[in-house]
Design an enzyme around this catalytic site. Structure first.
Site, PDB file in Angstrom:
ATOM      1  N   LYS A 173       0.836  -1.197   0.000  1.00 24.76           N
ATOM      2  CA  LYS A 173       0.000   0.000   0.000  1.00 24.76           C
ATOM      3  C   LYS A 173       0.877   1.256   0.000  1.00 24.76           C
ATOM      4  O   LYS A 173       1.888   1.319   0.702  1.00 24.76           O
ATOM      5  CB  LYS A 173      -0.892  -0.040   1.246  1.00 24.76           C
ATOM      6  CG  LYS A 173      -1.845   1.117   1.438  1.00 24.76           C
ATOM      7  CD  LYS A 173      -2.651   0.869   2.718  1.00 24.76           C
ATOM      8  CE  LYS A 173      -3.597   2.000   3.050  1.00 24.76           C
ATOM      9  NZ  LYS A 173      -4.372   1.713   4.280  1.00 24.76           N
TER      10      LYS A 173
ATOM     11  N   SER B 289      -9.133   2.231   3.531  1.00 27.12           N
ATOM     12  CA  SER B 289      -8.186   2.955   2.713  1.00 27.12           C
ATOM     13  C   SER B 289      -7.233   2.071   1.921  1.00 27.12           C
ATOM     14  O   SER B 289      -6.424   2.566   1.136  1.00 27.12           O
ATOM     15  CB  SER B 289      -7.385   3.903   3.601  1.00 27.12           C
ATOM     16  OG  SER B 289      -6.592   3.188   4.536  1.00 27.12           O
TER      17      SER B 289
ATOM     18  N   SER C 240      -9.465  -0.174   7.601  1.00 24.43           N
ATOM     19  CA  SER C 240      -8.940   0.046   6.254  1.00 24.43           C
ATOM     20  C   SER C 240      -8.458  -1.203   5.535  1.00 24.43           C
ATOM     21  O   SER C 240      -8.184  -1.159   4.335  1.00 24.43           O
ATOM     22  CB  SER C 240      -7.804   1.072   6.298  1.00 24.43           C
ATOM     23  OG  SER C 240      -8.321   2.362   6.516  1.00 24.43           O
TER      24      SER C 240
END
Length: 470
Positions: free
Chosen positions: A82, A157, A181
């Protein structure tokens, strides 16, 4: 043209086939890169792809297999990181124009361990600015779309990581989770997402070493791949004083039986207004576990939306403490929701912030007796299926006429009892064809049981063979 069967092969199986010489890591990586080329223009899951480097590392991995060298448990397997997580020598933007050109000089433990295990980092995945939202949409990279319906969000996220896994670009991807997330995009995109116990995987990336709600964890298509990720990355590191001592590695494949386990069921956590399909799929998943030998009983948690409001204040203070310094120079180029959170956080009194610990204590006091009596708790992961692209979290923050909370994610409540692991697994689809998720919450530090329950559900109603139409 990509080999779809190879794209959707698990990390466990890829590693075994590479180790046994049945497939070349070069073939695996080239196929993964071809798959990214197919799906990324449509979904925007990757912001960086390291094609040349990945192919070079795949050739080295192939040579090591041919030479009979000792190899790691992820040898030659592609993975994604990420873009919130720093990576040495590689741009890490955190979805923000402020950090558009930042190149960190070191890796955190989670990245180090994936690389040391022989994995090949194939790219970095999209995240909203500073990983703030359930919608992956940033000033730098724009929206990330749901592979099951391009007009919907992939969640956030860690939305890019969920897309990378769901579409067969990689079998495993790293995510981070301070309010859901990992679990949010897993539920909305039809994948597995594990929030381990806080400290199980060292952080080492935050301005504070004493945070109590942040977690690293995997997104994957199979439960055993999530366990493999955890085996590789767990254990202490002095860069994170909160990191836990090593634990016994999880068995792979993860056992898939629940005979005799006692499971508590509270689909709505006591206060959420659930979509009809979400509730139906949550209950049908619980029934499936009951039919295979688990004792499943409905319970009352006694929670209210006050927990969500308290979590938001905690999150807002975090943003104010560490990002308010950028407002004067960058406010016009920042996500408005981020600016709003910083401003809220600036208004919170220190005494009120300290009192959040008492609120978390009361929350734990209601959950503790349930986990004393039951091996795990089952709830929905999200109150709704994937909403349209272009939304924001504050759009989902009201009560209905009956006083039920019309929220979106049902995950941040579990970050306030962060020692309890929680995994989201697919629970079915809505009438409109969007995935839904079941959240399995365990006793403190007991990842083995939540993954065992997840693996049982995976065996009963397998999802790994379901592929999005992209």
């Amino acid at each position: 043209m990509t080999d779809q069967d190879l794209c959707f092969r698990s990390a466990v199986d890829l590693a075994k086939d590479i180790r046994n010489g049945e497939i070349s890591p070069v073939e695996v990586i080239e196929n993964a890169l071809a798959r990214i080329d197919e799906v990324n223009p449509k979904l925007n899951g990757f912001c960086f792809v390291y094609a040349e480097e990945a192919i070079e590392k795949a050739h080295l991995a192939e040579s090591e297999v041919q030479s009979g060298n000792s190899i790691g448990p992820l040898h030659g397997v592609p993975f994604a990181i990420k873009d919130f997580t720093p990576t040495a020598g590689k741009r890490t933007t955190m979805g923000s124009k402020i950090f558009e050109h930042w190149i960190p000089d070191q890796n955190p433990p989670v990245v180090e361990r994936l690389l040391q295990a022989g994995g090949i980092m194939i790219g970095k995945t999209t995240t909203p600015e500073f990983a703030h939202s359930s919608f992956t949409d940033s000033p730098l990279w724009g929206p990330t779309r749901n592979p099951w319906n391009f007009s919907c969000t992939a969640g956030g996220s860690s939305g890019g990581s969920a897309v990378a896994v769901a579409t067969g670009c990689v079998p495993i991807a790293e995510g981070s989770d301070a309010g859901g997330s990992i679990r949010i995009p897993a539920a909305l995109s039809g994948t597995v997402g594990l929030k381990p116990s806080v400290g199980r995987i060292p952080m080492g990336i935050l301005p504070t070493a004493f945070d109590s709600i942040f977690h690293f964890g995997p997104l994957s298509r199979t439960v055993s791949d999530a366990a493999l990720f955890l085996n590789v990355t767990q254990g202490p590191d002095n860069r994170d004083i909160m990191s836990l001592p090593p634990t016994v590695p999880l068995h792979i494949p993860v056992p898939n039986h629940v005979d005799g386990l006692r499971l508590a069921l509270c689909p709505d956590q006591g206060f959420f207004a659930l979509d009809d399909d979400v509730e139906a799929n949550t209950r049908s998943s619980a029934d499936a576990l009951r039919q295979t030998g688990a004792i499943v009983e409905e319970v009352e948690l006694g929670w209210s939306r006050q927990i969500v409001d308290d979590w938001f204040l905690h999150w807002a203070v975090f943003f104010a403490a560490y990002f308010e310094q950028y407002l004067n120079d960058w406010q016009d180029q920042m996500t408005p929701e981020v600016v709003r959170m910083i401003e809220v956080g600036q208004s919170v009194k220190a005494t009120d912030f300290k009192r959040l610990e008492a609120a978390r204590t009361r929350q734990w006091e209601t959950l503790r007796p349930i986990l004393d009596s039951y091996d795990a708790l089952l709830t929905a992961t999200m109150a709704l299926p994937a909403p349209p692209v272009g939304g924001k979290d504050s759009d989902y923050d009201s009560n209905d006429a009956a006083g039920r909370y019309q929220g979106l994610d049902m995950t941040c409540t579990l970050n306030f009892v962060s020692q309890c692991p929680a995994v989201s697994v697919p629970s079915g689809f809505t009438v409109g064809g969007l995935p839904t998720g079941l959240q399995i919450v365990g006793r403190r530090y007991d990842e083995a049981t939540v993954l065992r329950v997840a693996a049982t559900l995976e065996a009963i109603q397998p999802w790994a063979g379901l592929r999005p139409p992209v």
